[in-house]
Write a protein that holds these residues in place. Structure first.
Motif, PDB file in Angstrom:
ATOM      1  N   MET A   1       1.055  -1.284   0.065  1.00  0.00           N
ATOM      2  CA  MET A   1       0.096  -0.187   0.153  1.00  0.00           C
ATOM      3  C   MET A   1       0.888   1.303  -0.052  1.00  0.00           C
ATOM      4  O   MET A   1       0.595   2.094  -0.703  1.00  0.00           O
ATOM      5  N   PHE A   2       1.750   1.413   0.998  1.00  0.00           N
ATOM      6  CA  PHE A   2       2.730   2.541   0.966  1.00  0.00           C
ATOM      7  C   PHE A   2       4.171   2.170  -0.077  1.00  0.00           C
ATOM      8  O   PHE A   2       4.343   0.946  -0.117  1.00  0.00           O
ATOM      9  N   SER A   3       4.602   3.095  -0.315  1.00  0.00           N
ATOM     10  CA  SER A   3       5.997   2.510  -1.190  1.00  0.00           C
ATOM     11  C   SER A   3       6.869   2.377  -0.112  1.00  0.00           C
ATOM     12  O   SER A   3       6.957   2.573   1.110  1.00  0.00           O
ATOM     13  N   LYS A   4       8.120   1.666  -0.610  1.00  0.00           N
ATOM     14  CA  LYS A   4       9.088   1.220   0.489  1.00  0.00           C
ATOM     15  C   LYS A   4       9.723   2.646   1.153  1.00  0.00           C
ATOM     16  O   LYS A   4      10.010   2.567   2.322  1.00  0.00           O
TER      17      LYS A   4
ATOM     18  N   GLU B   1       7.341   3.697   3.748  1.00  0.00           N
ATOM     19  CA  GLU B   1       7.504   2.719   5.138  1.00  0.00           C
ATOM     20  C   GLU B   1       8.749   3.314   5.780  1.00  0.00           C
ATOM     21  O   GLU B   1       8.604   3.209   7.144  1.00  0.00           O
ATOM     22  N   TYR B   2       9.708   3.338   5.212  1.00  0.00           N
ATOM     23  CA  TYR B   2      11.048   3.559   5.815  1.00  0.00           C
ATOM     24  C   TYR B   2      10.913   5.254   6.349  1.00  0.00           C
ATOM     25  O   TYR B   2      11.446   5.369   7.394  1.00  0.00           O
ATOM     26  N   GLY B   3      10.086   6.053   5.498  1.00  0.00           N
ATOM     27  CA  GLY B   3      10.174   7.493   6.341  1.00  0.00           C
ATOM     28  C   GLY B   3       9.041   7.242   7.612  1.00  0.00           C
ATOM     29  O   GLY B   3       9.564   8.047   8.506  1.00  0.00           O
ATOM     30  N   ILE B   4       8.156   6.311   7.659  1.00  0.00           N
ATOM     31  CA  ILE B   4       7.331   6.320   8.933  1.00  0.00           C
ATOM     32  C   ILE B   4       8.200   5.823   9.975  1.00  0.00           C
ATOM     33  O   ILE B   4       8.375   6.398  11.050  1.00  0.00           O
ATOM     34  N   LYS B   5       9.037   4.798   9.732  1.00  0.00           N
ATOM     35  CA  LYS B   5       9.950   4.061  10.772  1.00  0.00           C
ATOM     36  C   LYS B   5      10.886   5.162  11.217  1.00  0.00           C
ATOM     37  O   LYS B   5      11.086   5.272  12.468  1.00  0.00           O
TER      38      LYS B   5
ATOM     39  N   ILE C   1      16.163   0.779  11.107  1.00  0.00           N
ATOM     40  CA  ILE C   1      15.052   0.513  10.358  1.00  0.00           C
ATOM     41  C   ILE C   1      15.264  -0.420   9.126  1.00  0.00           C
ATOM     42  O   ILE C   1      14.370  -0.512   8.210  1.00  0.00           O
ATOM     43  N   ASP C   2      16.379  -0.822   9.200  1.00  0.00           N
ATOM     44  CA  ASP C   2      16.861  -1.833   8.066  1.00  0.00           C
ATOM     45  C   ASP C   2      16.724  -1.374   6.771  1.00  0.00           C
ATOM     46  O   ASP C   2      16.052  -1.900   5.897  1.00  0.00           O
ATOM     47  N   SER C   3      17.205  -0.194   6.583  1.00  0.00           N
ATOM     48  CA  SER C   3      17.257   0.454   5.301  1.00  0.00           C
ATOM     49  C   SER C   3      18.514   0.870   4.663  1.00  0.00           C
ATOM     50  O   SER C   3      19.572   1.121   5.668  1.00  0.00           O
ATOM     51  N   PRO C   4      18.879   0.871   3.486  1.00  0.00           N
ATOM     52  CA  PRO C   4      20.217   1.439   3.003  1.00  0.00           C
ATOM     53  C   PRO C   4      20.398   2.566   3.273  1.00  0.00           C
ATOM     54  O   PRO C   4      19.542   3.599   3.322  1.00  0.00           O
ATOM     55  N   GLN C   5      21.600   3.086   3.616  1.00  0.00           N
ATOM     56  CA  GLN C   5      22.026   4.439   4.519  1.00  0.00           C
ATOM     57  C   GLN C   5      21.810   5.603   3.392  1.00  0.00           C
ATOM     58  O   GLN C   5      21.288   6.508   3.631  1.00  0.00           O
TER      59      GLN C   5
ATOM     60  N   HIS D   1       1.078  13.296   7.344  1.00  0.00           N
ATOM     61  CA  HIS D   1       2.307  14.294   7.092  1.00  0.00           C
ATOM     62  C   HIS D   1       3.082  13.562   6.253  1.00  0.00           C
ATOM     63  O   HIS D   1       3.976  13.963   5.435  1.00  0.00           O
ATOM     64  N   ILE D   2       3.669  12.381   7.041  1.00  0.00           N
ATOM     65  CA  ILE D   2       4.881  11.722   6.595  1.00  0.00           C
ATOM     66  C   ILE D   2       4.512  11.285   4.953  1.00  0.00           C
ATOM     67  O   ILE D   2       5.106  11.128   4.223  1.00  0.00           O
ATOM     68  N   VAL D   3       3.399  10.522   5.019  1.00  0.00           N
ATOM     69  CA  VAL D   3       3.023   9.871   3.717  1.00  0.00           C
ATOM     70  C   VAL D   3       2.819  10.872   2.691  1.00  0.00           C
ATOM     71  O   VAL D   3       3.437  10.740   1.652  1.00  0.00           O
ATOM     72  N   ASN D   4       2.359  12.248   3.017  1.00  0.00           N
ATOM     73  CA  ASN D   4       2.366  13.287   2.086  1.00  0.00           C
ATOM     74  C   ASN D   4       3.768  13.538   1.370  1.00  0.00           C
ATOM     75  O   ASN D   4       4.050  13.864   0.318  1.00  0.00           O
ATOM     76  N   ALA D   5       4.581  13.796   2.648  1.00  0.00           N
ATOM     77  CA  ALA D   5       5.954  14.257   2.434  1.00  0.00           C
ATOM     78  C   ALA D   5       6.629  13.166   1.164  1.00  0.00           C
ATOM     79  O   ALA D   5       7.648  13.559   0.406  1.00  0.00           O
ATOM     80  N   ILE D   6       6.365  11.977   1.320  1.00  0.00           N
ATOM     81  CA  ILE D   6       7.251  11.081   0.569  1.00  0.00           C
ATOM     82  C   ILE D   6       6.334  10.712  -0.559  1.00  0.00           C
ATOM     83  O   ILE D   6       7.021  10.473  -1.514  1.00  0.00           O
ATOM     84  N   ASP D   7       5.135  10.423  -0.363  1.00  0.00           N
ATOM     85  CA  ASP D   7       4.630   9.703  -1.571  1.00  0.00           C
ATOM     86  C   ASP D   7       3.249  10.308  -2.073  1.00  0.00           C
ATOM     87  O   ASP D   7       2.766  10.327  -3.000  1.00  0.00           O
ATOM     88  N   GLY D   8       3.062  11.790  -1.394  1.00  0.00           N
ATOM     89  CA  GLY D   8       2.268  12.545  -1.892  1.00  0.00           C
ATOM     90  C   GLY D   8       0.771  12.035  -1.381  1.00  0.00           C
ATOM     91  O   GLY D   8       0.670  11.274  -0.710  1.00  0.00           O
ATOM     92  N   ASP D   9      -0.241  12.529  -2.168  1.00  0.00           N
ATOM     93  CA  ASP D   9      -1.612  12.132  -1.854  1.00  0.00           C
ATOM     94  C   ASP D   9      -2.153  11.020  -2.914  1.00  0.00           C
ATOM     95  O   ASP D   9      -3.399  10.548  -2.823  1.00  0.00           O
ATOM     96  N   SER D  10      -1.324  10.331  -3.741  1.00  0.00           N
ATOM     97  CA  SER D  10      -1.829   9.244  -4.590  1.00  0.00           C
ATOM     98  C   SER D  10      -2.378   8.171  -3.958  1.00  0.00           C
ATOM     99  O   SER D  10      -3.333   7.565  -4.527  1.00  0.00           O
TER     100      SER D  10
END
Length: 144
Positions: A1-4, A7-11, A35-39, A79-88
């Protein structure tokens, strides 16, 4: 549902909020490990969060990322979802069709619209403070 990235942005935001409650700044490296994300990918996500005034970046030897403690309760997941993925996420078709709307609905349009509306409500009413406190209390976790 969320882009990767989302997901990382929320975490990352939750992790930064937890540390900010304790008066600590965290480095991009610490965040990426937690958050197990590439640096490098984490750094790009953090730039978007800074640009949208969700987190603060402090440069220098004692720098890192932090949030104003008084602001954490006002930052919603939306706010986080909008910052990363927009409102799509609020507009997309449940089947991924490009032309799905009220006038030309896909087979799951009405059912998916209900789910999207519930998701929007949850994102707009869930604060970082709530999630960070759940993790601090042990009610939930970020990393297995």
């Amino acid at each position: 549902m969320f882009s990767k990235a989302c997901e990382y942005g929320i975490k990352a935001s939750i992790f930064i909020a937890i540390n900010s409650f304790e008066g600590k700044r965290v480095s991009p490296k610490e965040i990426a490990l937690e958050i197990d994300s590439p640096q490098a990918f984490t750094a790009k996500i953090l730039q978007a969060l800074v640009k949208h005034n969700i987190v603060n970046s402090v440069k220098g030897a004692h720098g890192g990322f932090e949030m104003d403690k008084n602001k954490i309760a006002n930052v919603k997941l939306s706010h986080i979802v909008n910052a990363i993925d927009g409102d799509s996420i609020y507009k997309g078709c449940g089947l991924g069709l490009h032309t799905c709307n009220e006038a030309h609905p896909c087979p799951v349009h009405e059912k998916f619209k209900t789910i999207r509306d519930e998701l929007k409500h949850m994102l707009e009413h869930t604060s970082l403070e709530e999630l960070a406190l759940d993790i601090k209390s042990g009610t939930s976790f970020l990393k297995v």
